[in-house]
Design an enzyme around this catalytic site. Structure first.
Site, PDB file in Angstrom:
ATOM      1  N   HIS A 140      -7.016  -5.028  10.171  1.00 11.10           N
ATOM      2  CA  HIS A 140      -6.799  -4.733   8.750  1.00 11.10           C
ATOM      3  C   HIS A 140      -5.549  -5.414   8.211  1.00 11.10           C
ATOM      4  O   HIS A 140      -4.617  -5.725   8.952  1.00 11.10           O
ATOM      5  CB  HIS A 140      -6.791  -3.213   8.472  1.00 11.10           C
ATOM      6  CG  HIS A 140      -5.582  -2.479   8.926  1.00 11.10           C
ATOM      7  ND1 HIS A 140      -5.558  -1.114   9.093  1.00 11.10           N
ATOM      8  CD2 HIS A 140      -4.324  -2.894   9.256  1.00 11.10           C
ATOM      9  CE1 HIS A 140      -4.364  -0.738   9.474  1.00 11.10           C
ATOM     10  NE2 HIS A 140      -3.600  -1.790   9.579  1.00 11.10           N
TER      11      HIS A 140
ATOM     12  N   GLU B 231      -9.519  -2.100   5.420  1.00 14.58           N
ATOM     13  CA  GLU B 231     -10.111  -1.860   6.724  1.00 14.58           C
ATOM     14  C   GLU B 231     -11.366  -2.719   6.907  1.00 14.58           C
ATOM     15  O   GLU B 231     -11.922  -3.224   5.915  1.00 14.58           O
ATOM     16  CB  GLU B 231     -10.498  -0.369   6.822  1.00 14.58           C
ATOM     17  CG  GLU B 231      -9.331   0.594   6.606  1.00 14.58           C
ATOM     18  CD  GLU B 231      -8.407   0.725   7.811  1.00 14.58           C
ATOM     19  OE1 GLU B 231      -8.349  -0.192   8.642  1.00 14.58           O
ATOM     20  OE2 GLU B 231      -7.725   1.757   7.915  1.00 14.58           O
TER      21      GLU B 231
ATOM     22  N   ASP C 294       0.815  -1.220   0.000  1.00  7.70           N
ATOM     23  CA  ASP C 294       0.000   0.000   0.000  1.00  7.70           C
ATOM     24  C   ASP C 294       0.845   1.265   0.000  1.00  7.70           C
ATOM     25  O   ASP C 294       2.069   1.214   0.164  1.00  7.70           O
ATOM     26  CB  ASP C 294      -0.950  -0.005   1.217  1.00  7.70           C
ATOM     27  CG  ASP C 294      -0.260  -0.421   2.513  1.00  7.70           C
ATOM     28  OD1 ASP C 294       0.980  -0.385   2.568  1.00  7.70           O
ATOM     29  OD2 ASP C 294      -0.963  -0.775   3.463  1.00  7.70           O
TER      30      ASP C 294
ATOM     31  N   ASN D 114      -7.366  -3.247  14.346  1.00 11.43           N
ATOM     32  CA  ASN D 114      -8.739  -3.548  13.925  1.00 11.43           C
ATOM     33  C   ASN D 114      -8.788  -4.734  12.957  1.00 11.43           C
ATOM     34  O   ASN D 114      -9.819  -5.005  12.368  1.00 11.43           O
ATOM     35  CB  ASN D 114      -9.386  -2.311  13.289  1.00 11.43           C
ATOM     36  CG  ASN D 114      -8.633  -1.838  12.052  1.00 11.43           C
ATOM     37  OD1 ASN D 114      -7.705  -2.497  11.580  1.00 11.43           O
ATOM     38  ND2 ASN D 114      -9.034  -0.704  11.504  1.00 11.43           N
TER      39      ASN D 114
HETATM   40  P1  PGA Z   1       2.521  -1.817  12.783  1.00 14.66           P
HETATM   41  O1  PGA Z   1       1.386  -1.765  11.656  1.00 14.66           O
HETATM   42  O2  PGA Z   1       3.471  -2.878  12.365  1.00 14.66           O
HETATM   43  O3  PGA Z   1       3.136  -0.455  12.768  1.00 14.66           O
HETATM   44  O4  PGA Z   1       1.817  -2.146  14.071  1.00 14.66           O
HETATM   45  C1  PGA Z   1       0.828  -2.942  11.174  1.00 14.66           C
HETATM   46  C2  PGA Z   1      -0.426  -2.633  10.418  1.00 14.66           C
HETATM   47  O5  PGA Z   1      -1.126  -1.661  10.760  1.00 14.66           O
HETATM   48  O6  PGA Z   1      -0.743  -3.362   9.480  1.00 14.66           O
END
Ligand code: PGA
Length: 235
Positions: A138, A143, A67, A136
């Site tokens: 995702h 999302e 992304d 959450n």
């Molecule tokens: P993080 O993000 O490794 O910074 O916790 C992971 C994500 O949101 O997919």
């Protein structure tokens, strides 16, 4: 789904790096699906170290990232292009022309999503996909929603994600509201998936692994994938 526990983020990075280096050795022109965020950092550090020691060779490797934020240039220090360059690509022998991310500055975002799908298809799909997981549930910027997404698309970030990511921006209002993300279908088509998560994600990892398969917890779809390894750090 397989679960591997690691005592620390460093061990998580080493375990993931073992899988990545074995896969690169088995297929030197492998297509890696890569992810940004805090959790993959120990893996990327370990890959850089192994490259330095001559254990990993990235000269034929191709990468596609999950992304990118809409509205940030690759030179912006919070763009995911910048993150990848600074945390991995600049320190290994990968051909920069073989590293792909969506273009967050594309004028026509829909056309950019189509272009990105064509990139993924022209590479023959992803062999080994790295994932983090959001609080959450995702995956990438897919999302929670009413349906699992198919291919690359523009998404509105949820408040949960904007809050989680605001720690990287000097002003929370600077966090982009839109992003381009590979779809769930793209992720599910990867031949092998490694998901890394730190201890703070234990509850959502449990839901993803054992809960109902629902687009309200996007990572729950991974229960349907034949080859997923989750590396969970206790740190
Ligand atoms: P993080 O993000 O490794 O910074 O916790 C992971 C994500 O949101 O997919």
């Amino acid at each position: 789904m397989k679960l591997q526990n690691a005592n620390s983020n460093e061990e998580m990075g080493r375990l993931a790096a073992d899988i990545f280096t074995d896969a690169i050795r088995a297929k030197p022109d492998i297509v890696l699906g890569l992810a940004t965020g805090s959790t993959p950092l120990t893996l990327y550090g370990e890959l850089i170290r192994r490259y330095g020691e001559g254990i990993a060779d990235f000269s034929e490797v191709k990468t596609v990232n999950l992304d990118e934020y809409v509205g940030l240039a690759g030179s912006h220090n919070q763009s995911y292009r910048y993150f990848m360059d600074e945390n991995l690509f600049n320190y290994i022998n990968i051909d920069m022309g073989d590293t792909f991310l969506p273009d967050g500055l594309a004028e026509d975002l829909k056309a950019e999503c189509e272009r990105y799908n064509e990139v993924i298809d022209s590479l023959g799909g992803v062999d080994l996909q790295l994932l983090g997981i959001g609080l959450n549930g995702h995956l990438g910027f897919n999302e929670p929603s009413d349906a699992f997404s198919s291919r690359t698309q523009v998404v509105e970030l949820t408040e949960s994600t904007i809050n989680a990511n605001s720690r990287f921006f000097s002003n929370p209002s600077d966090v982009p509201r839109l992003a381009i993300t590979m779809g769930i279908q793209d992720i599910m088509q990867a031949k092998k998936i490694i998901l890394v998560a730190s201890a703070g994600k234990k509850d959502i990892v449990g839901k993803a692994m054992n809960g109902e398969i629902t687009p309200q917890v996007p990572a729950s779809i991974l229960q349907k994938h034949p080859d997923v390894t989750i590396i969970l750090s206790e740190e």
